[in-house]
Design an enzyme around this catalytic site. Structure first.
Site, PDB file in Angstrom:
ATOM      1  N   GLU A  83      -0.292   4.241  -1.004  1.00  0.00           N
ATOM      2  CA  GLU A  83      -1.338   5.255  -0.995  1.00  0.00           C
ATOM      3  C   GLU A  83      -1.831   5.555  -2.396  1.00  0.00           C
ATOM      4  O   GLU A  83      -1.050   5.719  -3.342  1.00  0.00           O
ATOM      5  CB  GLU A  83      -0.907   6.544  -0.301  1.00  0.00           C
ATOM      6  CG  GLU A  83      -2.063   7.496  -0.001  1.00  0.00           C
ATOM      7  CD  GLU A  83      -3.212   6.829   0.765  1.00  0.00           C
ATOM      8  OE1 GLU A  83      -4.042   6.155   0.115  1.00  0.00           O
ATOM      9  OE2 GLU A  83      -3.277   6.955   1.997  1.00  0.00           O
TER      10      GLU A  83
ATOM     11  N   HIS B  31     -28.555 -13.200  24.687  1.00  0.00           N
ATOM     12  CA  HIS B  31     -29.974 -12.863  24.696  1.00  0.00           C
ATOM     13  C   HIS B  31     -30.136 -11.543  25.456  1.00  0.00           C
ATOM     14  O   HIS B  31     -29.555 -11.338  26.526  1.00  0.00           O
ATOM     15  CB  HIS B  31     -30.817 -13.981  25.328  1.00  0.00           C
ATOM     16  CG  HIS B  31     -30.601 -14.174  26.794  1.00  0.00           C
ATOM     17  ND1 HIS B  31     -31.360 -13.546  27.757  1.00  0.00           N
ATOM     18  CD2 HIS B  31     -29.700 -14.934  27.473  1.00  0.00           C
ATOM     19  CE1 HIS B  31     -30.948 -13.915  28.955  1.00  0.00           C
ATOM     20  NE2 HIS B  31     -29.936 -14.754  28.822  1.00  0.00           N
TER      21      HIS B  31
ATOM     22  N   ASP C 245       0.870  -1.174   0.000  1.00  0.00           N
ATOM     23  CA  ASP C 245       0.000   0.000   0.000  1.00  0.00           C
ATOM     24  C   ASP C 245       0.906   1.223   0.000  1.00  0.00           C
ATOM     25  O   ASP C 245       1.545   1.547   0.995  1.00  0.00           O
ATOM     26  CB  ASP C 245      -0.892  -0.013   1.241  1.00  0.00           C
ATOM     27  CG  ASP C 245      -1.993   1.039   1.169  1.00  0.00           C
ATOM     28  OD1 ASP C 245      -1.856   1.983   0.377  1.00  0.00           O
ATOM     29  OD2 ASP C 245      -2.986   0.906   1.914  1.00  0.00           O
TER      30      ASP C 245
ATOM     31  N   HIS D  20     -24.947 -14.074  12.295  1.00  0.00           N
ATOM     32  CA  HIS D  20     -25.197 -12.685  12.657  1.00  0.00           C
ATOM     33  C   HIS D  20     -25.174 -11.836  11.397  1.00  0.00           C
ATOM     34  O   HIS D  20     -24.434 -12.101  10.452  1.00  0.00           O
ATOM     35  CB  HIS D  20     -24.172 -12.173  13.671  1.00  0.00           C
ATOM     36  CG  HIS D  20     -22.765 -12.047  13.152  1.00  0.00           C
ATOM     37  ND1 HIS D  20     -22.293 -10.905  12.539  1.00  0.00           N
ATOM     38  CD2 HIS D  20     -21.725 -12.914  13.163  1.00  0.00           C
ATOM     39  CE1 HIS D  20     -21.027 -11.078  12.198  1.00  0.00           C
ATOM     40  NE2 HIS D  20     -20.660 -12.285  12.554  1.00  0.00           N
TER      41      HIS D  20
ATOM     42  N   ASN E  47     -25.189  -7.637  10.819  1.00  0.00           N
ATOM     43  CA  ASN E  47     -25.142  -6.363  11.551  1.00  0.00           C
ATOM     44  C   ASN E  47     -25.316  -6.592  13.046  1.00  0.00           C
ATOM     45  O   ASN E  47     -25.948  -5.805  13.749  1.00  0.00           O
ATOM     46  CB  ASN E  47     -26.201  -5.395  11.021  1.00  0.00           C
ATOM     47  CG  ASN E  47     -25.839  -4.839   9.665  1.00  0.00           C
ATOM     48  OD1 ASN E  47     -24.675  -4.797   9.282  1.00  0.00           O
ATOM     49  ND2 ASN E  47     -26.847  -4.421   8.918  1.00  0.00           N
ATOM     50  N   PHE E  48     -24.763  -7.712  13.518  1.00  0.00           N
ATOM     51  CA  PHE E  48     -24.703  -8.087  14.940  1.00  0.00           C
ATOM     52  C   PHE E  48     -26.061  -8.453  15.534  1.00  0.00           C
ATOM     53  O   PHE E  48     -26.204  -8.570  16.748  1.00  0.00           O
ATOM     54  CB  PHE E  48     -24.023  -6.992  15.765  1.00  0.00           C
ATOM     55  CG  PHE E  48     -22.697  -6.580  15.195  1.00  0.00           C
ATOM     56  CD1 PHE E  48     -21.728  -7.537  14.900  1.00  0.00           C
ATOM     57  CD2 PHE E  48     -22.421  -5.250  14.928  1.00  0.00           C
ATOM     58  CE1 PHE E  48     -20.511  -7.177  14.352  1.00  0.00           C
ATOM     59  CE2 PHE E  48     -21.193  -4.883  14.370  1.00  0.00           C
ATOM     60  CZ  PHE E  48     -20.239  -5.848  14.086  1.00  0.00           C
TER      61      PHE E  48
ATOM     62  N   GLY F 146      -4.084   4.114   5.445  1.00  0.00           N
ATOM     63  CA  GLY F 146      -3.531   5.364   5.940  1.00  0.00           C
ATOM     64  C   GLY F 146      -4.566   6.391   6.304  1.00  0.00           C
ATOM     65  O   GLY F 146      -4.344   7.233   7.184  1.00  0.00           O
ATOM     66  N   ASP F 147      -5.746   6.349   5.637  1.00  0.00           N
ATOM     67  CA  ASP F 147      -6.829   7.286   5.952  1.00  0.00           C
ATOM     68  C   ASP F 147      -7.829   6.659   6.914  1.00  0.00           C
ATOM     69  O   ASP F 147      -8.954   7.133   7.041  1.00  0.00           O
ATOM     70  CB  ASP F 147      -7.532   7.737   4.675  1.00  0.00           C
ATOM     71  CG  ASP F 147      -8.208   6.590   3.930  1.00  0.00           C
ATOM     72  OD1 ASP F 147      -8.001   5.410   4.312  1.00  0.00           O
ATOM     73  OD2 ASP F 147      -8.935   6.858   2.954  1.00  0.00           O
TER      74      ASP F 147
ATOM     75  N   ASP G  83     -25.796 -13.290  30.466  1.00  0.00           N
ATOM     76  CA  ASP G  83     -26.568 -13.350  29.224  1.00  0.00           C
ATOM     77  C   ASP G  83     -25.838 -14.081  28.100  1.00  0.00           C
ATOM     78  O   ASP G  83     -26.473 -14.480  27.116  1.00  0.00           O
ATOM     79  CB  ASP G  83     -26.909 -11.938  28.748  1.00  0.00           C
ATOM     80  CG  ASP G  83     -27.863 -11.210  29.679  1.00  0.00           C
ATOM     81  OD1 ASP G  83     -28.398 -11.846  30.592  1.00  0.00           O
ATOM     82  OD2 ASP G  83     -28.052  -9.987  29.478  1.00  0.00           O
TER      83      ASP G  83
END
Length: 490
Positions: free
Chosen positions: A213, A455, A211, A408, A410-411, A288-289, A480
């Site tokens: 950049e 849960h 990389d 899962h 988005n969790f 890097g960003d 839980d």
């Protein structure tokens, strides 16, 4: 091998120094990289009380004291909060802060890695690597003695060759000090993965690239370098090095054999890379960003001043091979039997009659007894399968919907049909450990090992012990995420 956890008489940084290109940064959570180093390798922070402790090698030059981490983190979760620089320059890696990729510093810092996500052994002694899930990153923008401008430097990293994706960017190396893309040639870092937006190697990847950049380069020009092969080693040595109008990519199996050179030649011909404009920050797991969508696992790595010779790197590779990296179990809970049906009962007080079940795609908890309807018994039963995303862990197929798995998205936990994709397999793979509250087992995500099946308000989530979501609430977390495992109702 020497006694007391010491691996060899000389460490990688002793070898680089002897070759005239000393380390100016040395990071390793698995072992000391100097034969005389006995200081802290990394710091872990536990969720239960926010306390931290430093993990050092068992003796000078040796393997990390994983037992000290296990004791400190027992009954709770831990994150790797600092990766210390062993070189003496103070180039420690800490939680990466927002950057240009995140917009105007509004989206919060990157995540820290789970302390137990990447267990390995070195010469039979247990240690932990740095498992980078998407959104995880480490950085130091105020370094000492790291190459700037067109100055020569080298770097290597030992990685998990099987853990990658196509997102930008799983990097280790030299980056911008502003956390923003400041133009072509302002980075020089090792990249590993299957991103093909800018460059690629032969086959389908993953590849070792650089990389620099605004481009991932596999060779002098943008696009394909057919001499840069797809990698298949479980433990992988990756090397990028550069000097005025010359740079190289090298690599090899970190468990055996020698290094190969995949590119060595002039700087890229497109504008901005000759001369280079390196800024001297150090990144791990991000671009890097602060582009932080990638994943990978880091065990050890260094950065040098000066352009290391191939002969020096050959000696470093021999040292890495002598460390004898090997896999170890990802599971520390009770062993599950492939093909057996199980049910998972909550252990939280007041909820102990409820089991992980599903209604259509939605995962929830329901009260189930031996007298319950057959349909409900089936909805609360799961067939144990070999992990779809990692064969060393487990996936859970719905008994009443064959071909659909607990995963899962988005969790939030769901039951979806297996589409055969790499992403689905990883989302549907879980590893076991003894229940965090001392009862039964807890099930952490293989791809997000800081997150566990939980849960919360009778709905199933993939949750961390404290975090940005309501379902990450620290209160009752260990209860839980702890489940009693029994034979399936159906």
């Amino acid at each position: 091998m020497a006694t007391g956890g010491s691996l060899v008489a000389a460490g990688p940084c002793d070898i680089y120094k002897a070759g005239g290109t000393p380390c100016v940064a040395a990071h390793g959570t698995t072992r000391a990289l100097y034969s005389s180093f006995s200081g802290a390798l990394y710091q872990v922070k536990r969720a239960s009380d926010g306390a931290t402790t430093d993990i050092s090698p068992k003796s000078a030059g040796g393997v990390a004291n994983a037992a000290a981490q296990d004791t400190f983190c027992a009954g709770t979760t831990c994150l790797i909060s600092i990766i210390y620089d062993q070189s003496g320059n103070g180039n420690h890696l800490t939680q990466a802060q927002p950057g240009g990729f995140n917009g105007p510093d509004v989206n919060g810092a990157d995540n820290l890695a789970a302390a137990i996500g990447a267990p390995v052994t070195l010469n039979g002694q247990k240690a932990y690597g740095v498992f980078v899930s998407p959104g995880t990153g480490y950085r130091n923008d105020a370094t000492k003695n790291i190459a700037k401008g067109d100055a020569a430097e080298g770097m290597y990293a030992v990685l998990d060759g099987s853990h990658y994706n196509d997102a930008c960017c799983f990097d280790y190396g030299n980056a911008e000090t502003s956390n923003r893309d400041t133009g072509a040639g302002h980075m020089e870092a090792i990249y590993y993965g299957t991103n093909t937006v800018w460059g690629k190697g032969s086959g389908n990847g993953p590849w070792i690239m650089a990389d620099l950049e605004n481009n991932l380069f596999s060779g002098q020009a943008e696009g394909l370098n057919s001499a840069d092969p797809s990698q298949s080693s479980r433990f992988l040595t990756t090397i990028v090095k550069g000097e005025p109008n010359h740079w190289a990519i090298r690599g090899g199996n970190a468990a055996s054999g020698s290094l190969s050179t995949y590119f060595s030649g002039a700087r890229p011909t497109v504008g901005g890379y000759n001369p280079m404009s390196k800024e001297g920050a150090i990144i791990l797991g991000i671009g890097g960003d602060n582009s932080n969508g990638a994943q990978g696992t880091f065990y050890e790595g260094v950065m040098t001043t000066g352009y290391p010779s191939d002969a020096t790197e050959a000696s470093v590779q021999a040292n890495i091979v002598a460390a004898k990296y090997a896999t170890t179990s990802l599971n520390s809970g009770q062993g599950l039997t492939i093909g057996k049906s199980i049910s998972l009962r909550a252990t939280t007080a007041g909820y102990t009659t409820r089991y992980i079940a599903h209604t259509g795609a939605n995962v929830n908890t329901q009260v189930v007894t031996s007298g319950s309807a057959t349909a409900l018994k089936q909805q609360a039963s799961w067939t144990v399968r070999t992990g779809l995303g990692n064969v060393n862990c487990y996936s859970f197929e719905s008994v009443d919907t064959p071909g659909s798995f607990l995963r899962h998205y988005n969790f939030v936990l769901q039951v979806n049909a297996n589409d055969g994709s790499k992403q689905f397999g990883e989302d549907a793979t879980f590893c076991t450990q003894a229940g965090l509250n001392g009862q039964g087992d807890s099930f952490r995500s293989w791809s997000y090992p800081a997150k566990y099946i939980r849960h919360y308000e009778n709905t199933g989530y993939l949750a961390s012990d404290g975090g940005v979501h309501d379902f990450d609430l620290a209160t009752s977390f260990t209860d839980d995420v702890s489940f009693s495992v029994s034979a399936g109702f159906a």
